[in-house]
Write a protein that holds these residues in place. Sequence first.
Motif, PDB file in Angstrom:
ATOM      1  N   PRO A 281     -61.832   8.311 -46.068  1.00 32.52           N
ATOM      2  CA  PRO A 281     -61.705   7.276 -47.097  1.00 32.52           C
ATOM      3  C   PRO A 281     -61.203   5.949 -46.538  1.00 32.52           C
ATOM      4  O   PRO A 281     -61.637   4.884 -46.981  1.00 32.52           O
ATOM      5  N   GLU A 282     -60.283   6.010 -45.568  1.00 30.13           N
ATOM      6  CA  GLU A 282     -59.760   4.765 -44.971  1.00 30.13           C
ATOM      7  C   GLU A 282     -60.855   3.997 -44.250  1.00 30.13           C
ATOM      8  O   GLU A 282     -60.962   2.770 -44.379  1.00 30.13           O
ATOM      9  N   ALA A 283     -61.690   4.706 -43.475  1.00 34.75           N
ATOM     10  CA  ALA A 283     -62.787   4.046 -42.768  1.00 34.75           C
ATOM     11  C   ALA A 283     -63.788   3.464 -43.756  1.00 34.75           C
ATOM     12  O   ALA A 283     -64.317   2.360 -43.549  1.00 34.75           O
TER      13      ALA A 283
ATOM     14  N   VAL B 129     -63.946  -2.821 -36.716  1.00 31.20           N
ATOM     15  CA  VAL B 129     -63.624  -2.460 -38.100  1.00 31.20           C
ATOM     16  C   VAL B 129     -63.221  -0.995 -38.115  1.00 31.20           C
ATOM     17  O   VAL B 129     -63.969  -0.132 -37.639  1.00 31.20           O
ATOM     18  N   MET B 130     -62.051  -0.695 -38.660  1.00 28.98           N
ATOM     19  CA  MET B 130     -61.598   0.692 -38.657  1.00 28.98           C
ATOM     20  C   MET B 130     -60.593   0.937 -39.776  1.00 28.98           C
ATOM     21  O   MET B 130     -59.952   0.013 -40.283  1.00 28.98           O
ATOM     22  N   GLY B 131     -60.475   2.196 -40.162  1.00 29.96           N
ATOM     23  CA  GLY B 131     -59.452   2.582 -41.114  1.00 29.96           C
ATOM     24  C   GLY B 131     -58.098   2.619 -40.437  1.00 29.96           C
ATOM     25  O   GLY B 131     -57.988   2.857 -39.233  1.00 29.96           O
ATOM     26  N   CYS B 132     -57.062   2.344 -41.215  1.00 27.81           N
ATOM     27  CA  CYS B 132     -55.687   2.377 -40.706  1.00 27.81           C
ATOM     28  C   CYS B 132     -55.041   3.648 -41.233  1.00 27.81           C
ATOM     29  O   CYS B 132     -54.943   3.853 -42.442  1.00 27.81           O
ATOM     30  N   TYR B 133     -54.609   4.497 -40.322  1.00 27.62           N
ATOM     31  CA  TYR B 133     -54.171   5.830 -40.706  1.00 27.62           C
ATOM     32  C   TYR B 133     -52.659   5.950 -40.588  1.00 27.62           C
ATOM     33  O   TYR B 133     -52.099   5.889 -39.504  1.00 27.62           O
ATOM     34  N   GLY B 134     -52.002   6.115 -41.721  1.00 29.12           N
ATOM     35  CA  GLY B 134     -50.558   6.258 -41.737  1.00 29.12           C
ATOM     36  C   GLY B 134     -50.159   7.680 -42.053  1.00 29.12           C
ATOM     37  O   GLY B 134     -50.839   8.391 -42.779  1.00 29.12           O
ATOM     38  N   HIS B 135     -49.044   8.131 -41.481  1.00 24.40           N
ATOM     39  CA  HIS B 135     -48.496   9.437 -41.834  1.00 24.40           C
ATOM     40  C   HIS B 135     -47.981   9.367 -43.265  1.00 24.40           C
ATOM     41  O   HIS B 135     -47.161   8.510 -43.591  1.00 24.40           O
ATOM     42  N   SER B 136     -48.433  10.265 -44.112  1.00 23.81           N
ATOM     43  CA  SER B 136     -48.169  10.145 -45.538  1.00 23.81           C
ATOM     44  C   SER B 136     -46.679  10.133 -45.863  1.00 23.81           C
ATOM     45  O   SER B 136     -46.231   9.412 -46.746  1.00 23.81           O
ATOM     46  N   ARG B 137     -45.879  10.924 -45.156  1.00 25.98           N
ATOM     47  CA  ARG B 137     -44.465  11.007 -45.494  1.00 25.98           C
ATOM     48  C   ARG B 137     -43.732   9.707 -45.167  1.00 25.98           C
ATOM     49  O   ARG B 137     -42.786   9.323 -45.842  1.00 25.98           O
ATOM     50  N   TYR B 138     -44.168   9.043 -44.119  1.00 24.67           N
ATOM     51  CA  TYR B 138     -43.527   7.797 -43.703  1.00 24.67           C
ATOM     52  C   TYR B 138     -44.552   6.676 -43.765  1.00 24.67           C
ATOM     53  O   TYR B 138     -44.715   5.916 -42.817  1.00 24.67           O
TER      54      TYR B 138
ATOM     55  N   LEU C  26     -60.290  -5.483 -37.949  1.00 22.10           N
ATOM     56  CA  LEU C  26     -60.079  -5.467 -39.393  1.00 22.10           C
ATOM     57  C   LEU C  26     -59.675  -4.075 -39.804  1.00 22.10           C
ATOM     58  O   LEU C  26     -60.371  -3.098 -39.529  1.00 22.10           O
ATOM     59  N   LEU C  27     -58.510  -3.985 -40.463  1.00 19.15           N
ATOM     60  CA  LEU C  27     -57.928  -2.710 -40.858  1.00 19.15           C
ATOM     61  C   LEU C  27     -57.866  -2.601 -42.376  1.00 19.15           C
ATOM     62  O   LEU C  27     -57.592  -3.578 -43.065  1.00 19.15           O
ATOM     63  N   ALA C  28     -58.104  -1.407 -42.882  1.00 20.25           N
ATOM     64  CA  ALA C  28     -57.865  -1.108 -44.291  1.00 20.25           C
ATOM     65  C   ALA C  28     -57.291   0.292 -44.377  1.00 20.25           C
ATOM     66  O   ALA C  28     -57.629   1.170 -43.578  1.00 20.25           O
ATOM     67  N   HIS C  29     -56.417   0.499 -45.352  1.00 24.24           N
ATOM     68  CA  HIS C  29     -55.757   1.799 -45.486  1.00 24.24           C
ATOM     69  C   HIS C  29     -56.164   2.441 -46.801  1.00 24.24           C
ATOM     70  O   HIS C  29     -56.350   1.753 -47.792  1.00 24.24           O
TER      71      HIS C  29
END
Length: 278
Positions: A166-168, A245-254, A275-278
């Motif tokens: 989904p992020e990508a 262009v890429m998704g930005c992937y964060g650890h959900s807890r933090y 270009l990043l999107a989360h």
Amino acid sequence: MDYKTVLVHVDDSPEAPDLVAFAARLANAQGAHLVGMTQTGISRFIRETTLPGVELGDLTPLFSDLRALAEARGAQFDGLASQAGVASFEHRIDDAEPGLALALQALYADLVVVGRTRPGTPALSGVAGLPEYVALNSPCPVLVVPHPGAHTGTFGRAMIAWNASPEAARAVRAALPLLARASEVEVAIFDDDSSSARSPEDAAELARFLDRHGVNVKVSRHHPRGEVGNALLVYVEDRKADLLVMGCYGHSRYREILLGGVSRTVLRRLAVPVLLAH
């Protein structure tokens, strides 16, 4: 489809005028309103100095000086935007932390433009740099520009790092105003355990989606032996891409402070705008 409001970070770094000039060129190309956001630093000063036993005294003169410096940066932004021929622009001044101020103003923007975190810059929330924080907390995409003085603000050769997440997918949609103007667009798939792009049909679906937006792409698939982030950066350099262009992937807890491995590697070593999107 164009960006109609572009938000750019205006700080006191030596690269700031180049970043504003880059954002101005981008705003001109998109016909966008340009907003320059700068901060006084008051919030950070209070956070770092309000400790037990510290006598702050009357801080009114200091705060007045900090606001005057921010006003000077805002005036410089106005001058650069006017010189670049931007039809519509304004500057905003905030006392909050840079990341928070940008993320809140991004509620009313289509794109945020920031520079790469400089070595030695204090981290936000103790861990994340400015691009990471804004990307993970902004409702719109973030364009991180490592060397703004060396870039024209146009993107001839773009690359999409695709893993069917989904992020990508959000990053691709957010990048459409840039992808539509690119002369070459490549969808690069790097197979690893985190990728959801398991079959050729995944890439074919994306290619058809982009074609309906007038973006013709070619697809490449890779099987890196080492870390995906490093392999991606090497391939971007080999292909001489000038936008990633890429998704930005964060650890959900933090979510506010930590990035996944590929995002972290790219932001630490990127040499081209991403270009990043989360």
